[in-house]
Design a protein around this motif. Structure first.
Motif, PDB file in Angstrom:
ATOM      1  N   ALA A   1       0.837  -1.209   0.000  1.00 54.12           N
ATOM      2  CA  ALA A   1       0.000   0.000   0.000  1.00 54.12           C
ATOM      3  C   ALA A   1       0.870   1.257   0.000  1.00 54.12           C
ATOM      4  N   MET A   2       2.042   1.168   0.642  1.00 53.35           N
ATOM      5  CA  MET A   2       2.923   2.338   0.700  1.00 53.35           C
ATOM      6  C   MET A   2       3.519   2.624  -0.688  1.00 53.35           C
ATOM      7  N   TYR A   3       3.933   1.544  -1.380  1.00 52.55           N
ATOM      8  CA  TYR A   3       4.458   1.730  -2.741  1.00 52.55           C
ATOM      9  C   TYR A   3       3.335   2.197  -3.677  1.00 52.55           C
ATOM     10  N   ARG A   4       2.133   1.723  -3.415  1.00 54.94           N
ATOM     11  CA  ARG A   4       0.992   2.161  -4.222  1.00 54.94           C
ATOM     12  C   ARG A   4       0.708   3.641  -4.007  1.00 54.94           C
ATOM     13  N   ALA A   5       0.847   4.122  -2.757  1.00 52.11           N
ATOM     14  CA  ALA A   5       0.613   5.551  -2.472  1.00 52.11           C
ATOM     15  C   ALA A   5       1.643   6.395  -3.215  1.00 52.11           C
ATOM     16  N   MET A   6       2.873   5.918  -3.212  1.00 51.01           N
ATOM     17  CA  MET A   6       3.942   6.617  -3.948  1.00 51.01           C
ATOM     18  C   MET A   6       3.594   6.641  -5.440  1.00 51.01           C
ATOM     19  N   ALA A   7       3.094   5.485  -5.935  1.00 52.61           N
ATOM     20  CA  ALA A   7       2.725   5.383  -7.351  1.00 52.61           C
ATOM     21  C   ALA A   7       1.587   6.355  -7.685  1.00 52.61           C
ATOM     22  N   LEU A   8       0.640   6.486  -6.767  1.00 52.39           N
ATOM     23  CA  LEU A   8      -0.484   7.393  -7.007  1.00 52.39           C
ATOM     24  C   LEU A   8       0.024   8.835  -7.133  1.00 52.39           C
ATOM     25  N   PHE A   9       0.979   9.173  -6.274  1.00 53.12           N
ATOM     26  CA  PHE A   9       1.552  10.521  -6.339  1.00 53.12           C
ATOM     27  C   PHE A   9       2.209  10.736  -7.706  1.00 53.12           C
ATOM     28  N   VAL A  10       2.966   9.742  -8.153  1.00 51.65           N
ATOM     29  CA  VAL A  10       3.676   9.836  -9.436  1.00 51.65           C
ATOM     30  C   VAL A  10       2.680   9.951 -10.596  1.00 51.65           C
ATOM     31  N   LEU A  11       1.613   9.140 -10.520  1.00 52.51           N
ATOM     32  CA  LEU A  11       0.583   9.190 -11.570  1.00 52.51           C
ATOM     33  C   LEU A  11      -0.070  10.567 -11.631  1.00 52.51           C
ATOM     34  N   ARG A  12      -0.400  11.088 -10.452  1.00 49.24           N
ATOM     35  CA  ARG A  12      -1.073  12.394 -10.402  1.00 49.24           C
ATOM     36  C   ARG A  12      -0.150  13.530 -10.841  1.00 49.24           C
ATOM     37  N   SER A  13       1.150  13.327 -10.668  1.00 43.58           N
ATOM     38  CA  SER A  13       2.099  14.385 -11.033  1.00 43.58           C
ATOM     39  C   SER A  13       2.545  14.276 -12.481  1.00 43.58           C
TER      40      SER A  13
ATOM     41  N   ALA B   1      13.481  12.342 -12.034  1.00 39.50           N
ATOM     42  CA  ALA B   1      12.212  13.078 -11.887  1.00 39.50           C
ATOM     43  C   ALA B   1      11.600  12.773 -10.521  1.00 39.50           C
ATOM     44  N   ILE B   2      11.724  11.537 -10.087  1.00 39.67           N
ATOM     45  CA  ILE B   2      11.166  11.165  -8.781  1.00 39.67           C
ATOM     46  C   ILE B   2      11.946  11.868  -7.669  1.00 39.67           C
ATOM     47  N   LYS B   3      13.247  11.918  -7.826  1.00 33.76           N
ATOM     48  CA  LYS B   3      14.079  12.635  -6.837  1.00 33.76           C
ATOM     49  C   LYS B   3      13.624  14.083  -6.696  1.00 33.76           C
ATOM     50  N   GLY B   4      13.247  14.672  -7.809  1.00 38.77           N
ATOM     51  CA  GLY B   4      12.838  16.074  -7.836  1.00 38.77           C
ATOM     52  C   GLY B   4      11.588  16.361  -7.011  1.00 38.77           C
ATOM     53  N   VAL B   5      10.694  15.382  -6.910  1.00 39.62           N
ATOM     54  CA  VAL B   5       9.422  15.637  -6.201  1.00 39.62           C
ATOM     55  C   VAL B   5       9.388  14.939  -4.830  1.00 39.62           C
ATOM     56  N   TYR B   6      10.364  14.121  -4.627  1.00 37.94           N
ATOM     57  CA  TYR B   6      10.414  13.217  -3.484  1.00 37.94           C
ATOM     58  C   TYR B   6      10.150  13.880  -2.124  1.00 37.94           C
ATOM     59  N   ASP B   7      10.760  15.058  -1.922  1.00 35.42           N
ATOM     60  CA  ASP B   7      10.614  15.710  -0.613  1.00 35.42           C
ATOM     61  C   ASP B   7       9.177  16.167  -0.351  1.00 35.42           C
TER      62      ASP B   7
ATOM     63  N   ILE C   1      15.824   5.298  -3.802  1.00 39.29           N
ATOM     64  CA  ILE C   1      15.378   6.449  -3.006  1.00 39.29           C
ATOM     65  C   ILE C   1      13.962   6.216  -2.440  1.00 39.29           C
ATOM     66  N   VAL C   2      13.118   5.567  -3.242  1.00 38.07           N
ATOM     67  CA  VAL C   2      11.750   5.265  -2.796  1.00 38.07           C
ATOM     68  C   VAL C   2      11.803   4.179  -1.713  1.00 38.07           C
ATOM     69  N   ARG C   3      12.599   3.163  -1.974  1.00 33.15           N
ATOM     70  CA  ARG C   3      12.663   2.031  -1.032  1.00 33.15           C
ATOM     71  C   ARG C   3      13.196   2.485   0.325  1.00 33.15           C
ATOM     72  N   GLU C   4      14.236   3.324   0.307  1.00 33.56           N
ATOM     73  CA  GLU C   4      14.844   3.741   1.587  1.00 33.56           C
ATOM     74  C   GLU C   4      13.819   4.423   2.485  1.00 33.56           C
ATOM     75  N   LYS C   5      13.049   5.304   1.874  1.00 32.90           N
ATOM     76  CA  LYS C   5      12.058   6.062   2.638  1.00 32.90           C
ATOM     77  C   LYS C   5      11.018   5.109   3.248  1.00 32.90           C
TER      78      LYS C   5
ATOM     79  N   GLU D   1      17.061  -4.467  -9.517  1.00 29.23           N
ATOM     80  CA  GLU D   1      18.367  -4.471  -8.853  1.00 29.23           C
ATOM     81  C   GLU D   1      18.229  -4.333  -7.330  1.00 29.23           C
ATOM     82  N   ASN D   2      17.333  -3.449  -6.896  1.00 27.80           N
ATOM     83  CA  ASN D   2      17.221  -3.167  -5.465  1.00 27.80           C
ATOM     84  C   ASN D   2      16.162  -4.036  -4.799  1.00 27.80           C
ATOM     85  N   SER D   3      16.591  -4.807  -3.817  1.00 33.43           N
ATOM     86  CA  SER D   3      15.679  -5.648  -3.028  1.00 33.43           C
ATOM     87  C   SER D   3      14.664  -6.405  -3.878  1.00 33.43           C
ATOM     88  N   PRO D   4      15.121  -7.217  -4.822  1.00 28.39           N
ATOM     89  CA  PRO D   4      14.135  -7.959  -5.633  1.00 28.39           C
ATOM     90  C   PRO D   4      13.351  -8.940  -4.774  1.00 28.39           C
ATOM     91  N   LEU D   5      12.178  -9.312  -5.279  1.00 27.31           N
ATOM     92  CA  LEU D   5      11.403 -10.338  -4.577  1.00 27.31           C
ATOM     93  C   LEU D   5      12.184 -11.647  -4.622  1.00 27.31           C
TER      94      LEU D   5
END
Ligand code: DC
Length: 222
Positions: A36-48, A57-63, A106-110, A187-191
């Protein structure tokens, strides 16, 4: 008092959330749905209108992205910049974009920080893709829950049908396979199954059987 943790990882549509919810209820632990947390991030990206694979681009809006969870009647609620987006994030499109945005470190760390913070305060059943491998490497019990792609597609089809959505089952299966590919090969934390995780293939098991098995495994451990 010691906080306990159960990590449940596995591919899309394996029934993780249904099982994790039922197990958490039985044990009076908190259920944490990390997808759900990754989905919330995705929703933000979709809306932006940002390209989800563009990490710059994600780094730019991340904060400007604030994701929080809370519980109402023991049901996890997820907030994106103060807005409750718990039901909006369930859309298929959001899940597919979540699989893309979750590639970025950057998304995963947060989000991992948020997940670890929750588990440090209370006993949890947490589900996702990297819980046993990265988020809670010392979990009291790790389960890798899977089912065949056909069975996962069939369950998803029935779920959607119940909600009045008629999707083509072959398309659902193709989406599930594509999502697995993406989640397992990033690359980062694959399933992947943690070495000390117990594999449960639920293809031919009922929800009750899986829940009973996990409760038995947990009781054996503690
Ligand atoms: O479990 P879900 O379908 O709600 O998850 C959506 C996407 O989020 C999934 O395809 C991959 C990503 N995810 C992740 O990378 N790590 C997690 N712990 C949970 C989800």
């Amino acid at each position: 008092m010691k906080n306990y943790s159960i990590a449940i990882d596995g591919p899309a549509g394996a029934g993780k959330s249904t099982i994790a919810k039922a197990v958490s209820k039985q044990l009076s632990f908190i259920y944490v749905d990390t997808g759900a947390m990754y989905r919330a991030m995705a929703l933000f990206v979709l809306r932006s209108n940002i390209d989800p694979s563009d990490s710059e681009a994600i780094k730019g809006v991340y904060d400007g992205v604030d994701i929080k969870i809370d519980y109402i009647d023991k049901e996890q609620q997820i907030y994106l910049n103060g807005e409750n987006v718990t039901s909006t994030i369930r859309r298929e499109e959001v899940g597919n974009v979540a699989s893309i945005v979750s590639k970025h470190l950057i998304v995963r760390e947060k989000l991992v920080e948020l997940q670890q913070k929750i588990a440090s305060n209370t006993s949890v059943v947490m589900d996702g893709r990297d819980i046993g491998t990265v988020v809670l490497p010392n979990a009291d019990l790790k389960v890798y829950l899977t089912a065949s792609a056909d069975e996962r597609a069939r369950r998803r089809y029935l779920d959607l049908k119940e909600k009045g959505i008629d999707e083509d089952i072959e398309k659902i299966k193709a989406d599930i396979i594509a999502r697995d590919e993406q989640d397992m090969n990033r690359e980062n934390s694959p399933l992947s199954k943690a070495e000390d995780a117990i594999m449960i293939d639920s293809s031919k098991m009922s929800i009750d059987e899986v829940v009973t098995e996990i409760l038995r495994l947990f009781k054996d451990r503690i």
